[in-house]
Scaffold this motif. Structure first.
Motif, PDB file in Angstrom:
ATOM      1  N   GLY A 195       5.350  10.802  17.927  1.00  0.00           N
ATOM      2  CA  GLY A 195       6.526  11.638  18.090  1.00  0.00           C
ATOM      3  C   GLY A 195       7.064  12.327  16.850  1.00  0.00           C
ATOM      4  N   GLY A 196       6.913  11.700  15.681  1.00  0.00           N
ATOM      5  CA  GLY A 196       7.564  12.224  14.477  1.00  0.00           C
ATOM      6  C   GLY A 196       7.258  13.697  14.208  1.00  0.00           C
ATOM      7  N   PRO A 197       5.983  14.061  14.084  1.00  0.00           N
ATOM      8  CA  PRO A 197       5.655  15.455  13.776  1.00  0.00           C
ATOM      9  C   PRO A 197       6.130  16.423  14.867  1.00  0.00           C
ATOM     10  CG  PRO A 197       3.745  14.027  13.443  1.00  0.00           C
ATOM     11  CD  PRO A 197       4.789  13.184  14.092  1.00  0.00           C
ATOM     12  N   GLY A 257       5.633   6.114   3.183  1.00  0.00           N
ATOM     13  CA  GLY A 257       5.592   5.719   4.590  1.00  0.00           C
ATOM     14  C   GLY A 257       5.457   6.949   5.476  1.00  0.00           C
ATOM     15  N   GLY A 258       5.097   6.727   6.735  1.00  0.00           N
ATOM     16  CA  GLY A 258       4.808   7.825   7.645  1.00  0.00           C
ATOM     17  C   GLY A 258       5.894   8.873   7.769  1.00  0.00           C
ATOM     18  N   VAL A 259       7.157   8.450   7.803  1.00  0.00           N
ATOM     19  CA  VAL A 259       8.260   9.401   7.968  1.00  0.00           C
ATOM     20  C   VAL A 259       8.418  10.285   6.724  1.00  0.00           C
ATOM     21  CG1 VAL A 259      10.714   9.625   8.549  1.00  0.00           C
ATOM     22  CG2 VAL A 259       9.397   7.755   9.536  1.00  0.00           C
ATOM     23  N   VAL A 288       8.844  16.075  16.850  1.00  0.00           N
ATOM     24  CA  VAL A 288      10.295  16.260  16.708  1.00  0.00           C
ATOM     25  C   VAL A 288      10.572  17.210  15.547  1.00  0.00           C
ATOM     26  CG1 VAL A 288      12.481  15.126  16.131  1.00  0.00           C
ATOM     27  CG2 VAL A 288      10.914  14.038  17.749  1.00  0.00           C
ATOM     28  N   GLU A 289       9.845  17.020  14.441  1.00  0.00           N
ATOM     29  CA  GLU A 289      10.056  17.890  13.279  1.00  0.00           C
ATOM     30  C   GLU A 289       9.781  19.348  13.634  1.00  0.00           C
ATOM     31  OE1 GLU A 289       7.640  17.155   9.765  1.00  0.00           O
ATOM     32  OE2 GLU A 289       8.937  18.461   8.572  1.00  0.00           O
ATOM     33  N   ALA A 290       8.692  19.585  14.367  1.00  0.00           N
ATOM     34  CA  ALA A 290       8.335  20.965  14.730  1.00  0.00           C
ATOM     35  C   ALA A 290       9.395  21.582  15.637  1.00  0.00           C
ATOM     36  CB  ALA A 290       6.967  20.972  15.417  1.00  0.00           C
ATOM     37  N   ALA A 312       6.303  12.023   5.610  1.00  0.00           N
ATOM     38  CA  ALA A 312       5.562  13.263   5.869  1.00  0.00           C
ATOM     39  C   ALA A 312       6.495  14.370   6.347  1.00  0.00           C
ATOM     40  CB  ALA A 312       4.468  13.009   6.913  1.00  0.00           C
ATOM     41  N   ASN A 313       7.736  14.027   6.677  1.00  0.00           N
ATOM     42  CA  ASN A 313       8.701  15.010   7.207  1.00  0.00           C
ATOM     43  C   ASN A 313       9.227  15.901   6.076  1.00  0.00           C
ATOM     44  OD1 ASN A 313      11.541  15.914   7.870  1.00  0.00           O
ATOM     45  ND2 ASN A 313      10.911  15.108   9.862  1.00  0.00           N
ATOM     46  N   GLN A 314       8.972  17.217   6.189  1.00  0.00           N
ATOM     47  CA  GLN A 314       9.303  18.141   5.102  1.00  0.00           C
ATOM     48  C   GLN A 314      10.810  18.273   4.896  1.00  0.00           C
ATOM     49  OE1 GLN A 314       6.786  19.351   3.068  1.00  0.00           O
ATOM     50  NE2 GLN A 314       8.564  19.789   1.783  1.00  0.00           N
ATOM     51  N   PHE A 335      12.510   8.391  15.615  1.00  0.00           N
ATOM     52  CA  PHE A 335      11.816   9.670  15.831  1.00  0.00           C
ATOM     53  C   PHE A 335      10.929   9.585  17.070  1.00  0.00           C
ATOM     54  CE2 PHE A 335      12.983  11.259  11.621  1.00  0.00           C
ATOM     55  CZ  PHE A 335      12.938  12.625  11.806  1.00  0.00           C
ATOM     56  N   ASP A 336      10.199   8.472  17.198  1.00  0.00           N
ATOM     57  CA  ASP A 336       9.278   8.328  18.334  1.00  0.00           C
ATOM     58  C   ASP A 336      10.029   8.256  19.665  1.00  0.00           C
ATOM     59  OD1 ASP A 336       7.065   8.399  16.655  1.00  0.00           O
ATOM     60  OD2 ASP A 336       6.992   6.231  16.407  1.00  0.00           O
ATOM     61  N   LYS A 337      11.184   7.547  19.668  1.00  0.00           N
ATOM     62  CA  LYS A 337      11.961   7.432  20.908  1.00  0.00           C
ATOM     63  C   LYS A 337      12.583   8.780  21.274  1.00  0.00           C
ATOM     64  CE  LYS A 337      12.197   2.637  21.397  1.00  0.00           C
ATOM     65  NZ  LYS A 337      12.763   1.584  20.562  1.00  0.00           N
ATOM     66  N   LEU A 370      13.380   4.085  11.180  1.00  0.00           N
ATOM     67  CA  LEU A 370      13.579   5.519  11.402  1.00  0.00           C
ATOM     68  C   LEU A 370      12.413   6.137  12.181  1.00  0.00           C
ATOM     69  CD1 LEU A 370      15.277   7.989  11.125  1.00  0.00           C
ATOM     70  CD2 LEU A 370      14.392   8.320   8.816  1.00  0.00           C
ATOM     71  N   GLY A 371      11.195   5.711  11.880  1.00  0.00           N
ATOM     72  CA  GLY A 371      10.036   6.256  12.606  1.00  0.00           C
ATOM     73  C   GLY A 371      10.139   5.964  14.099  1.00  0.00           C
ATOM     74  N   GLU A 372      10.649   4.782  14.392  1.00  0.00           N
ATOM     75  CA  GLU A 372      10.867   4.381  15.780  1.00  0.00           C
ATOM     76  C   GLU A 372      11.892   5.312  16.449  1.00  0.00           C
ATOM     77  OE1 GLU A 372      12.161   0.370  15.500  1.00  0.00           O
ATOM     78  OE2 GLU A 372      12.108   0.049  17.660  1.00  0.00           O
ATOM     79  N   SER A 430       8.898   4.094   7.702  1.00  0.00           N
ATOM     80  CA  SER A 430       7.690   4.150   8.540  1.00  0.00           C
ATOM     81  C   SER A 430       8.058   3.844   9.983  1.00  0.00           C
ATOM     82  CB  SER A 430       6.654   3.160   8.013  1.00  0.00           C
ATOM     83  OG  SER A 430       7.095   1.843   8.241  1.00  0.00           O
ATOM     84  N   GLY A 431       7.030   3.582  10.787  1.00  0.00           N
ATOM     85  CA  GLY A 431       7.284   3.278  12.191  1.00  0.00           C
ATOM     86  C   GLY A 431       7.971   1.930  12.380  1.00  0.00           C
ATOM     87  N   GLY A 432       7.751   1.002  11.465  1.00  0.00           N
ATOM     88  CA  GLY A 432       8.316  -0.340  11.618  1.00  0.00           C
ATOM     89  C   GLY A 432       9.350  -0.705  10.579  1.00  0.00           C
ATOM     90  N   GLY A 463       0.834  -1.203   0.000  1.00  0.00           N
ATOM     91  CA  GLY A 463       0.000   0.000   0.000  1.00  0.00           C
ATOM     92  C   GLY A 463       0.867   1.251   0.000  1.00  0.00           C
ATOM     93  N   HIS A 464       1.840   1.302   0.923  1.00  0.00           N
ATOM     94  CA  HIS A 464       2.763   2.444   0.954  1.00  0.00           C
ATOM     95  C   HIS A 464       3.540   2.543  -0.366  1.00  0.00           C
ATOM     96  CE1 HIS A 464       2.337   3.965   5.004  1.00  0.00           C
ATOM     97  NE2 HIS A 464       2.572   2.793   5.557  1.00  0.00           N
ATOM     98  N   ALA A 465       4.026   1.386  -0.835  1.00  0.00           N
ATOM     99  CA  ALA A 465       4.911   1.369  -2.011  1.00  0.00           C
ATOM    100  C   ALA A 465       4.222   1.921  -3.251  1.00  0.00           C
ATOM    101  CB  ALA A 465       5.402  -0.056  -2.278  1.00  0.00           C
ATOM    102  N   THR A 505       1.220   8.903   5.801  1.00  0.00           N
ATOM    103  CA  THR A 505       0.885   8.196   7.039  1.00  0.00           C
ATOM    104  C   THR A 505      -0.242   7.199   6.727  1.00  0.00           C
ATOM    105  OG1 THR A 505      -0.465  10.109   7.575  1.00  0.00           O
ATOM    106  CG2 THR A 505       1.649   9.968   8.660  1.00  0.00           C
ATOM    107  N   ASP A 506      -0.436   6.253   7.647  1.00  0.00           N
ATOM    108  CA  ASP A 506      -1.354   5.152   7.359  1.00  0.00           C
ATOM    109  C   ASP A 506      -2.738   5.647   6.960  1.00  0.00           C
ATOM    110  OD1 ASP A 506       0.623   3.363   7.771  1.00  0.00           O
ATOM    111  OD2 ASP A 506      -0.048   2.739   9.757  1.00  0.00           O
ATOM    112  N   ASN A 507      -3.270   5.060   5.888  1.00  0.00           N
ATOM    113  CA  ASN A 507      -4.573   5.462   5.361  1.00  0.00           C
ATOM    114  C   ASN A 507      -5.151   4.310   4.558  1.00  0.00           C
ATOM    115  OD1 ASN A 507      -4.124   6.056   2.207  1.00  0.00           O
ATOM    116  ND2 ASN A 507      -2.252   6.559   3.326  1.00  0.00           N
TER     117      ASN A 507
END
Ligand code: KG4
Ligand code: ZN
Length: 344
Positions: A180-182, A266-268, A184-186, A270-272, A167-169, A163-165, A137-139, A115-117, A298-300
């Protein structure tokens, strides 16, 4: 024109969407579970599964109503069948099987990563095969040569964390909460990316693999030292991650052979700042750069419906006894990489 109902429930978003073969998203709805998981600082599988079970049916009814359609107007039912948290995946897949049976329409059991691909082909009609995909993504953190729907060659993966992990950590460490991702970016946008010296694991290695565990530990030490502003830590972490992504992707471009485009998903994705750096790399290497709009990163469920469209067109569908897969690599021939944590 075919119409596919897509269902997504592999992590902490419950989602449903109706997508047509000519790339129109007729309707889509997402119910986020952020509030339910926030007190725990991460996704709790049991809470997620229960929330999916509660929310999914009303969401499906709502997208059909939004589009002014009945189940009988849909040509196929596509649902994420893995990889992911098994309780949630089963809720989505069993629901899809029931709808497929009731409406006598084909079931498409979709690999969430597919789906992401393929999400970039939903947003960009001109994107052809093969393309080089950075899936973050997160995983997962992988570089894949996408030769067609269902045809993936993994060029690289992470030998430890996704990488998403990371960012979250980092977010958790800086008290930014979940997700966490958005956040950290902000915060990174207010900091100095050169302020904290952090490692760039595997930089310059011949194989384009990734590693983020050492970076994560270095972030922890930087925080514990008490010498740095949180914004500087966030910015320095993000910059180190970007340097790794760019070096490793540059290496993959060199070994991939001719490709149509460099694609990020993938979710990450979304990082500009990450998108900008990849766009610069694509310019340098004379590749077209394709990044789906943020809502498709991000997941949809629209991406799941679209993967369903692609498979339906290839004449494929799946049996009603298809078993949910907590692990499901896109490239079944990819060999395990030493140190690689197997995550859904
Ligand atoms: O693809 P996704 O929605 O779910 C999985 O399949 O894993 O990815 C979620 C991941 C999380 O780790 C989240 O923190 C990260 O994507 N993420 C971001 C951003 N938005 C989401 N990471 C960095 N910057 C962002 N703006
Ligand atoms: Zn995902």
């Amino acid at each position: 024109m075919e119409i596919v109902l897509g269902i997504e429930s592999s992590c902490d978003e419950t989602a449903a969407a109706l997508v047509t073969g000519d790339r129109t998203v007729l309707a889509q709805r997402i119910a986020s579970q952020d509030e339910a998981h926030r007190p725990y600082g991460g996704v709790v599988p049991e809470i997620a599964a229960r929330a999916h079970a509660e929310k999914l049916s009303p969401l499906i009814e709502a997208v059909l109503e939004d589009a002014g359609m009945k189940l009988g107007d849909v040509d196929a039912i596509a649902a994420t069948a893995g990889p992911g948290l098994i309780g949630g995946v089963m809720v989505g897949l069993v629901t899809a099987k029931a709808l497929a049976m009731a409406s006598d329409r084909p079931l498409l059991a979709i690999n969430h990563l597919e789906g992401h691909a393929l999400s970039a082909r939903l947003s960009d009609a001109s994107l052809g095969f093969p393309f080089l995909l950075l899936l973050v993504s997160g995983g997962h953190c992988q570089l894949l040569l996408v030769e067609g729907a269902g045809r993936y060659r993994r060029l690289a993966t992470t030998i430890d964390d996704a990488l998403g992990e990371a960012f979250d950590k980092t977010a958790k460490l800086l008290g930014l909460g979940y997700p966490g991702g958005p956040a950290v970016e902000a915060l990174a946008s207010e900091g100095d990316p050169g302020a904290v010296k952090l490692p760039r694991p595997l930089l310059g290695r011949a194989e384009p693999h990734f590693s983020f565990a050492g970076l994560k530990s270095a972030v922890l030490r930087a925080k514990q030292s008490g010498e740095h502003r949180d914004a500087d830590i966030a910015a320095s972490f993000q910059q180190a991650a970007i340097d790794c992504l760019i070096d490793r992707t540059r290496r993959a471009i060199a070994v991939a052979g001719p490709v149509e485009a460099l694609v990020v998903a993938g979710g990450v994705a979304a990082n500009q700042a990450i998108r900008n750096a990849l766009e610069t790399l694509a310019d340098e290497t004379q590749l077209r750069f394709v990044a789906p709009p943020l809502a498709l990163c991000t997941d949809n469920a629209a991406m799941i419906a679209w993967a369903g469209v692609e498979r339906l067109r290839m004449g494929q569908d799946d049996p009603l006894d298809f078993v949910a897969r907590p692990r499901w690599p896109l490239d079944p021939d990819a060999v395990a990489v030493r140190g690689a944590g197997v995550k859904a």
